[in-house]
Design a protein around this motif. Structure first.
Motif, PDB file in Angstrom:
ATOM      1  N   ALA A  40       0.835  -1.200   0.000  1.00 32.05           N
ATOM      2  CA  ALA A  40       0.000   0.000   0.000  1.00 32.05           C
ATOM      3  C   ALA A  40       0.872   1.253   0.000  1.00 32.05           C
ATOM      4  N   PRO A  41       0.516   2.249  -0.816  1.00 37.72           N
ATOM      5  CA  PRO A  41       1.300   3.495  -0.846  1.00 37.72           C
ATOM      6  C   PRO A  41       1.148   4.275   0.448  1.00 37.72           C
ATOM      7  N   ASP A  42       2.219   4.982   0.809  1.00 35.78           N
ATOM      8  CA  ASP A  42       2.212   5.796   2.015  1.00 35.78           C
ATOM      9  C   ASP A  42       3.156   6.979   1.815  1.00 35.78           C
ATOM     10  N   GLU A  43       3.517   7.652   2.895  1.00 34.72           N
ATOM     11  CA  GLU A  43       4.365   8.845   2.787  1.00 34.72           C
ATOM     12  C   GLU A  43       5.723   8.522   2.147  1.00 34.72           C
ATOM     13  N   THR A  44       6.222   7.317   2.382  1.00 36.39           N
ATOM     14  CA  THR A  44       7.482   6.895   1.763  1.00 36.39           C
ATOM     15  C   THR A  44       7.342   6.845   0.247  1.00 36.39           C
ATOM     16  N   THR A  45       6.206   6.344  -0.206  1.00 32.91           N
ATOM     17  CA  THR A  45       5.923   6.275  -1.641  1.00 32.91           C
ATOM     18  C   THR A  45       5.842   7.665  -2.249  1.00 32.91           C
ATOM     19  N   PHE A  46       5.091   8.542  -1.587  1.00 41.67           N
ATOM     20  CA  PHE A  46       4.880   9.885  -2.124  1.00 41.67           C
ATOM     21  C   PHE A  46       6.200  10.658  -2.186  1.00 41.67           C
TER      22      PHE A  46
ATOM     23  N   GLN B  26       2.152  17.135 -11.084  1.00 37.96           N
ATOM     24  CA  GLN B  26       2.695  18.364 -10.513  1.00 37.96           C
ATOM     25  C   GLN B  26       1.564  19.299 -10.102  1.00 37.96           C
ATOM     26  N   GLY B  27       1.869  20.186  -9.162  1.00 38.28           N
ATOM     27  CA  GLY B  27       0.903  21.208  -8.752  1.00 38.28           C
ATOM     28  C   GLY B  27      -0.387  20.625  -8.213  1.00 38.28           C
ATOM     29  N   ALA B  28      -1.505  21.150  -8.714  1.00 33.33           N
ATOM     30  CA  ALA B  28      -2.820  20.683  -8.266  1.00 33.33           C
ATOM     31  C   ALA B  28      -3.036  19.217  -8.615  1.00 33.33           C
ATOM     32  N   ASP B  29      -2.461  18.785  -9.728  1.00 32.57           N
ATOM     33  CA  ASP B  29      -2.590  17.374 -10.116  1.00 32.57           C
ATOM     34  C   ASP B  29      -1.906  16.464  -9.096  1.00 32.57           C
ATOM     35  N   TRP B  30      -0.785  16.931  -8.557  1.00 33.41           N
ATOM     36  CA  TRP B  30      -0.104  16.148  -7.530  1.00 33.41           C
ATOM     37  C   TRP B  30      -0.984  16.018  -6.288  1.00 33.41           C
ATOM     38  N   ASP B  31      -1.562  17.114  -5.854  1.00 32.30           N
ATOM     39  CA  ASP B  31      -2.422  17.086  -4.668  1.00 32.30           C
ATOM     40  C   ASP B  31      -3.606  16.147  -4.872  1.00 32.30           C
ATOM     41  N   ALA B  32      -4.200  16.192  -6.066  1.00 29.35           N
ATOM     42  CA  ALA B  32      -5.337  15.316  -6.363  1.00 29.35           C
ATOM     43  C   ALA B  32      -4.908  13.850  -6.401  1.00 29.35           C
TER      44      ALA B  32
ATOM     45  N   VAL C   4      -2.318  12.449  -4.809  1.00 28.50           N
ATOM     46  CA  VAL C   4      -2.022  11.967  -3.465  1.00 28.50           C
ATOM     47  C   VAL C   4      -3.308  11.693  -2.688  1.00 28.50           C
ATOM     48  N   ALA C   5      -4.305  12.544  -2.876  1.00 25.52           N
ATOM     49  CA  ALA C   5      -5.597  12.327  -2.205  1.00 25.52           C
ATOM     50  C   ALA C   5      -6.192  10.982  -2.615  1.00 25.52           C
ATOM     51  N   TYR C   6      -6.100  10.646  -3.898  1.00 24.94           N
ATOM     52  CA  TYR C   6      -6.589   9.347  -4.366  1.00 24.94           C
ATOM     53  C   TYR C   6      -5.706   8.219  -3.845  1.00 24.94           C
ATOM     54  N   TRP C   7      -4.402   8.430  -3.921  1.00 17.95           N
ATOM     55  CA  TRP C   7      -3.478   7.372  -3.494  1.00 17.95           C
ATOM     56  C   TRP C   7      -3.682   6.992  -2.025  1.00 17.95           C
ATOM     57  N   ARG C   8      -4.082   7.962  -1.218  1.00 18.58           N
ATOM     58  CA  ARG C   8      -4.295   7.663   0.212  1.00 18.58           C
ATOM     59  C   ARG C   8      -5.467   6.705   0.429  1.00 18.58           C
TER      60      ARG C   8
END
Length: 476
Positions: free
Chosen positions: A234-240, A251-257, A259-263
């Motif tokens: 499972a992905p976590d902070e190490t992955t990100f 990148q940018g807003a796409d990165w934030d979106a 990461v939200a999905y990855w969580r």
């Protein structure tokens, strides 16, 4: 009922579902190399088809590439033909290719992650069984056959039957000197080379969560050696943290979106696995294989087993044949086994942390007389970073050979091979008969065990080096 990580990724990629038929999955990333792609491109050509999504397709040269004199014509006619064919096919069909000499060239399962192409929640395929490596990011990644390669090239989809799920939970702290390679070898020895057949394995638990991304890739890489369809974490902070800023990461807003999905990509608390295995990390030790499949392994402190000690008749026969091929005797201490060659590299252990780990053992020491040691970075980028850190000088000062990036001695498809009867300690993933050259004998080990073995000339761990203590680099 809750869903597992694998089930979530699967469900998100189903293009078509019909009762009694395989699901049709969309494929996010298709990786190619020179060995399994020629017939697939021929099929497209004969049918008058194009590559449907060249933007989701990437090729690199790795299996047949030499690791010396890369600026000279390739001597082996078969290897030369395969590489030339890949170049021709990629040019004709518009597929991005990183050929020999390109700064992004390397072993396909090293290149994908370092470019940021491998991302959580994606589906990744390649005509190579060790595609399971990419599951370390929370991707559903698996190897496919040549006909399936053609299907993905033509449609960007793949029909697949559902799988079973297995959880392997590793709790506690790995002891000093015990690495991700030792962990996965111990897992395979425990469940067997067929123990994961039909399953997608999810590796879980505190010991897994503490691993670096590169160590996680080592674990997932060898899932196929347990017979599994794929391995995932499972992905976590190490992955990100690993992915952020890489060339193809959002990148940018796409990165934030993203990461939200990855969580959300974690197995639900009420998810039910078809099989569960629990391992105490504190009980693990440096591991080495003694036989001719990755499941025939033991802690380095043990001795070669007696075939009669196996209860199952087929396992007894397999052990007898393995000892005969490997030239070993039951009861022989594993530490007494002398080697001719040490290989550090491959998609299992050819990343920068692996090289740092081996270098930390070799620093200030020398390769034993009569032992050949090859150090082969998994990609050009890894090689450049190693040179920047001075690791290449550590290896060459010790008497090891520093080579160009490629699959190298992991398999006998290029000039780096064992001669008949030669014995290696290898950080690769398979120890089958003839895997590293006809008649060659392979012991699978971690980078640290490989380096200690090179110094002493027989299977050994850093703890066996009496002149100085060796620390375990983070994530080794």
């Amino acid at each position: 009922m809750g869903r597992t990580l694998a089930e979530k990724v699967w469900d998100d990629h189903v293009v078509r579902h019909a009762e009694g038929e395989p699901d049709l999955l969309f494929i996010d990333l298709h990786l190619l190399h020179e060995v399994t792609s020629p017939q697939a491109f021929d099929g497209l050509r004969k049918a008058g088809r194009t590559v449907r999504r060249t933007d989701l397709t990437l090729a690199t040269e790795d299996h047949n590439t030499p690791t010396l004199d890369i600026d000279k014509p390739i001597a082996d006619p078969v290897s030369r033909a395969q590489l030339e064919t890949l170049r021709k096919n990629c040019a004709e069909f518009g597929v991005r290719l990183h050929p020999l000499g390109d700064v992004e060239q390397g072993v396909v399962h090293v290149v994908g992650p370092q470019l940021g192409l491998t991302q959580p929640g994606t589906t990744v395929v390649c005509g190579d069984s060790h595609t399971s490596t990419h599951g370390a990011f929370g991707a559903l990644a698996f190897g496919i056959g040549t006909s399936q390669v053609e299907h993905v090239l033509a449609t960007q989809t793949l029909p697949l039957a559902p799988f079973r799920t297995m959880a392997i939970t590793v709790e506690g702290e790995l002891p000093d000197g015990v690495t991700a390679k030792d962990l996965i070898l111990a897992i395979i020895a425990k469940i067997g080379t067929g123990g994961g057949q039909g399953y997608v394995i999810e590796y879980r638990g505190s010991a897994i969560e503490k691993l670096s991304m590169e160590a996680r890739m080592t674990v997932c890489n060898m899932s196929i050696e347990a017979g599994a369809r794929a391995g995932m974490i499972a992905p976590d902070e190490t992955t990100f943290a690993y992915l952020e800023g890489r060339p193809h990461a959002p990148q940018g807003a796409d990165w934030d979106a993203a990461v939200a999905y990855w969580r959300t990509l974690r197995s639900d608390d009420d998810a039910v696995f078809d099989r569960e295995v629990v391992i105490d990390a504190a009980e693990l030790a440096p591991f080495v294989t003694w036989g001719t499949n990755p499941g025939q392994g033991l802690p380095l402190s043990e001795s070669v087993p007696d075939p009669a000690s196996f209860e199952d008749a087929s396992e007894q026969l397999a052990a007898e044949k393995a000892l005969e091929y490997m030239g070993l005797t039951a009861g022989q201490p594993l530490r007494d086994i002398a080697v001719d060659t040490v290989f550090v590299g491959s998609c299992t252990n050819g990343r920068i942390e692996d090289l740092r780990s081996a270098a930390s053992v070799l620093s200030g020491r020398s390769v034993a007389d009569g032992v050949r040691m090859l150090v082969v970075p998994g990609s050009v980028r890894v090689a450049l970073q190693a040179v920047e850190e001075g690791l290449d000088k550590v290896f060459t000062a010790a008497g090891a050979e520093w080579r160009h990036a490629g699959c190298s001695m992991c398999l006998g498809m290029n000039p780096d091979q064992l001669a008949p009867g030669e014995r290696s300690a290898s950080t690769s993933n398979r120890n089958f008969e003839g895997r590293q050259g006809k008649g060659g004998r392979t012991h699978l080990v971690s980078p640290q065990v490989a380096a200690a073995t090179a110094v002493l000339g027989h299977l050994a761990s850093p703890a066996d080096l009496s002149d100085a203590a060796v620390s375990t680099p983070v994530g080794a």
